[in-house]
Write an enzyme that holds these catalytic residues in place. Structure first.
Site, PDB file in Angstrom:
ATOM      1  CE1 TYR A   1     -97.385-132.338 -82.468  1.00 30.21           C
ATOM      2  CE2 TYR A   1     -98.170-131.211 -84.433  1.00 30.21           C
ATOM      3  CZ  TYR A   1     -97.716-132.352 -83.814  1.00 30.21           C
ATOM      4  OH  TYR A   1     -97.585-133.511 -84.529  1.00 30.21           O
TER       5      TYR A   1
ATOM      6  CG  PHE B   1     -70.198-142.441 -87.770  1.00 27.80           C
ATOM      7  CD1 PHE B   1     -69.250-142.586 -86.771  1.00 27.80           C
ATOM      8  CD2 PHE B   1     -71.537-142.414 -87.415  1.00 27.80           C
ATOM      9  CE1 PHE B   1     -69.636-142.698 -85.439  1.00 27.80           C
ATOM     10  CE2 PHE B   1     -71.927-142.516 -86.091  1.00 27.80           C
ATOM     11  CZ  PHE B   1     -70.975-142.655 -85.093  1.00 27.80           C
ATOM     12  CB  THR B   2     -71.703-147.095 -86.997  1.00 32.61           C
ATOM     13  OG1 THR B   2     -71.885-145.974 -86.135  1.00 32.61           O
ATOM     14  CG2 THR B   2     -70.421-147.820 -86.614  1.00 32.61           C
TER      15      THR B   2
ATOM     16  CG  ASP C   1     -71.083-136.519 -89.636  1.00 35.84           C
ATOM     17  OD1 ASP C   1     -71.352-135.686 -88.743  1.00 35.84           O
ATOM     18  OD2 ASP C   1     -71.166-137.744 -89.463  1.00 35.84           O
TER      19      ASP C   1
ATOM     20  CE  LYS D   1     -71.680-138.088 -81.112  1.00 33.82           C
ATOM     21  NZ  LYS D   1     -72.175-138.584 -82.367  1.00 33.82           N
TER      22      LYS D   1
ATOM     23  NE  ARG E   1     -67.055-146.401 -83.066  1.00 28.62           N
ATOM     24  CZ  ARG E   1     -68.305-146.813 -83.072  1.00 28.62           C
ATOM     25  NH1 ARG E   1     -68.606-148.084 -83.228  1.00 28.62           N
ATOM     26  NH2 ARG E   1     -69.285-145.948 -82.935  1.00 28.62           N
TER      27      ARG E   1
ATOM     28  CG  PHE F   1     -71.103-151.325 -82.401  1.00 27.86           C
ATOM     29  CD1 PHE F   1     -71.405-151.248 -83.740  1.00 27.86           C
ATOM     30  CD2 PHE F   1     -71.347-150.240 -81.593  1.00 27.86           C
ATOM     31  CE1 PHE F   1     -71.960-150.095 -84.280  1.00 27.86           C
ATOM     32  CE2 PHE F   1     -71.905-149.070 -82.119  1.00 27.86           C
ATOM     33  CZ  PHE F   1     -72.219-149.009 -83.466  1.00 27.86           C
TER      34      PHE F   1
HETATM   35  C1  LIG Z   1     -72.580-139.574 -83.247  1.00 26.07           C
HETATM   36  C2  LIG Z   1     -72.293-139.421 -84.663  1.00 26.07           C
HETATM   37  C3  LIG Z   1     -73.294-139.508 -85.630  1.00 26.07           C
HETATM   38  C4  LIG Z   1     -74.719-139.908 -85.296  1.00 26.07           C
HETATM   39  O1  LIG Z   1     -75.334-139.029 -84.449  1.00 26.07           O
HETATM   40  P1  LIG Z   1     -76.377-139.506 -83.335  1.00 26.07           P
HETATM   41  O2  LIG Z   1     -76.763-138.219 -82.683  1.00 26.07           O
HETATM   42  O3  LIG Z   1     -75.682-140.451 -82.429  1.00 26.07           O
HETATM   43  O4  LIG Z   1     -77.516-140.136 -84.041  1.00 26.07           O
HETATM   44  C5  LIG Z   1     -72.948-139.270 -86.936  1.00 26.07           C
HETATM   45  N1  LIG Z   1     -71.687-139.013 -87.299  1.00 26.07           N
HETATM   46  C6  LIG Z   1     -70.694-138.931 -86.406  1.00 26.07           C
HETATM   47  C7  LIG Z   1     -69.308-138.628 -86.857  1.00 26.07           C
HETATM   48  C8  LIG Z   1     -70.958-139.148 -85.063  1.00 26.07           C
HETATM   49  O5  LIG Z   1     -69.953-139.107 -84.193  1.00 26.07           O
END
Ligand SMILES: *Cc1c(COP(=O)(O)O)cnc(C)c1O
Length: 460
Positions: free
Chosen positions: A74, A126-127, A217, A260, A384, A451
């Site tokens: 933990y 970004f969303t 990011d 990613k 998109r 979306f």
């Molecule tokens: C996927 C993504 C995020 C968010 O990450 P999650 O792991 O899906 O929460 C943030 N910024 C970019 C550019 C992304 O492609």
């Protein structure tokens, strides 16, 4: 096509997942039932899944082996220590707050670094990032160079921040009213477009002048580094690892989705240099994610993540990654299909405005095109464009982004070049009968991140 431009797979396949192939009649039923939203199709009904490159990667044998040495304590997991050490080695950040995925890190960063009413300039939104910025009272301002909004314009480093736009905003609002600069490498919604090292350096110099922090990011940092090595003067002889280190030397911290360029299926983190911010972030991570030594990940997740971060720096891996994506894009270009150029890092973006000029943007051309691609071939892509952009919180009107695209995102190490051919052939067939693609209207529209769960019907 000159196939020697595209390197073959730098791996052997050790385990396979059989996939089902539906008939066209079955797919017709399925897409209607899914409300013409590719997010609502069951995975088992998809032949080639290009919905996202997020968490859909194939882990290496070493990463799978790493799962067996997961320390599920933990508190104080050794895998966290390894992840922390790896992030410091790769990116140079001394402090790491683990989170379940990227948006968990965005939530924490937005809460500790934004005061209500402050501006958050960024290279396109970004969303989930913008959602958390706005939910914490921030006002997002797009300061990406204008060229990024022009899908047809083929210029390098389209993800760069427009320094004049940024400085004008700082002068107009006052540096104290800028929360921080959010710089994404690469820019997802611009089509996976990279940011040049020169631009990162210049953003650092400019923000230093005004005492403003810069958070990256970092989600696709390795892909961005490959483009720098390939295209920016002075970097051809540097390793991906060296380029990555320099990129992050210009940042105060970063949020990252491990799904990613971490080449894992789940995970994320917030990395920081500032100890005061670290303390604040740790106070929040226990509330939203978990203990500061796991943040919503299991020990084995963190082990695989640490290994994946290192693998993403291997030249053969990242070169194949980028050039496989480019192969798909080049095939489409050769057939005259309008795509966003230059071809980005993680996917190919079809320009739905030019593909479906007979549809108005409010008839959701990209959404309709993605639905028709599934119908044609069992290939799943995603919209998109106007649907993803959502509504303006003040006016309630649809935001109308200049980019109206269908994203064909390639998961890492999952598909072969032959799969890319299947995708290209289906799109070319669809292009030949493009006037038959009908517009869509909402049947159900959720209030946030619509979306993911919206439903549509065809307009006759
Ligand atoms: C996927 C993504 C995020 C968010 O990450 P999650 O792991 O899906 O929460 C943030 N910024 C970019 C550019 C992304 O492609």
């Amino acid at each position: 096509m000159d196939l020697s431009k595209y390197p073959a797979e730098p791996f052997r396949i050790k385990s396979v997942e059989p996939v089902k192939m539906n008939t066209r009649e079955e797919r017709e039923e399925i897409i209607k039932k899914a409300g013409y939203n590719t997010f609502l199709i069951d995975s088992e009904d998809v032949y080639i899944d290009l919905l996202t490159d997020s968490g859909t990667n194939a882990m290496s044998d070493r990463q799978w082996a790493g799962l067996m040495v997961g320390d599920e304590a933990y508190a104080g997991s050794r895998n966290f220590k390894k992840l922390e050490k790896t992030i410091e080695e790769v990116m140079g950040f001394p402090y790491v707050v683990p989170t379940h995925q990227g948006r968990g890190a965005e939530n924490i960063l937005s809460r500790i670094a934004i005061k209500p009413g402050q501006y958050v300039p960024g290279n396109m939104y970004f969303t989930t990032t913008r959602y958390h910025q706005e939910a914490n009272g921030g006002i997002f301002v797009d300061v990406i160079r204008d060229e990024a909004h022009d899908a047809a314009l083929n210029v390098p480093f389209k993800g760069d921040i427009d320094l004049e736009k940024l400085e004008n905003l700082i002068k107009e609002k006052g540096p104290e009213n800028i929360a921080y600069v959010c710089l994404a490498v690469t820019v997802n919604l611009a089509g996976g477009q990279p940011v040049s090292m020169a631009n990162m350096r210049a953003v650092r110099e400019l923000t230093n002048k005004y005492g403003i922090k810069v958070f990256y990011d970092a989600t696709r940092f390795a892909e961005n580094a490959y483009f720098i090595k390939e295209q920016e003067e002075g970097y051809q002889d540097k390793t991906i690892a060296e380029i990555v280190k320099e990129m992050f030397s210009y940042a105060d911290g970063a949020t990252m989705s491990g799904k990613k360029d971490g080449i894992v299926n789940m995970g994320g983190f917030l990395a920081l240099r500032d100890e005061d911010l670290l303390i604040k972030a740790r106070e929040l991570v226990v509330v939203f994610e978990g203990m500061p030594s796991y943040g919503g990940m299991t020990g084995r997740d963190m082990e695989a993540f640490a290994i994946g971060l290192k693998e993403s720096l291997q030249f053969e891996y990242i070169q194949h990654r980028i050039l496989q994506v480019r192969y798909l894009g080049d095939r489409l270009k050769e057939a005259g299909i309008p795509i966003v150029e230059p071809i980005g890092g993680h996917g190919v973006f079809i320009d739905a405005r030019r593909f479906c000029p007979h549809l108005d943007q409010e008839q959701f051309p990209a959404q309709a095109l993605a639905a028709n691609l599934y119908l044609e071939s069992g290939v799943r892509a995603m919209e998109r464009g106007i649907v993803s952009a959502g509504r303006d919180p003040k006016t309630g009107e649809n935001r109308k982004p200049k980019l109206e695209t269908v994203r064909l995102t390639i998961p890492r190490r999952v598909y072969t070049y032959r799969h890319m051919d299947v995708v290209a052939d289906a799109i070319i067939r669809l292009y030949e009968r493009r006037e038959q693609i009908k517009g869509l209207r909402f049947v159900y529209e959720p209030p946030a991140l619509r979306f993911f769960t919206a439903r549509f019907e065809e307009i006759d």
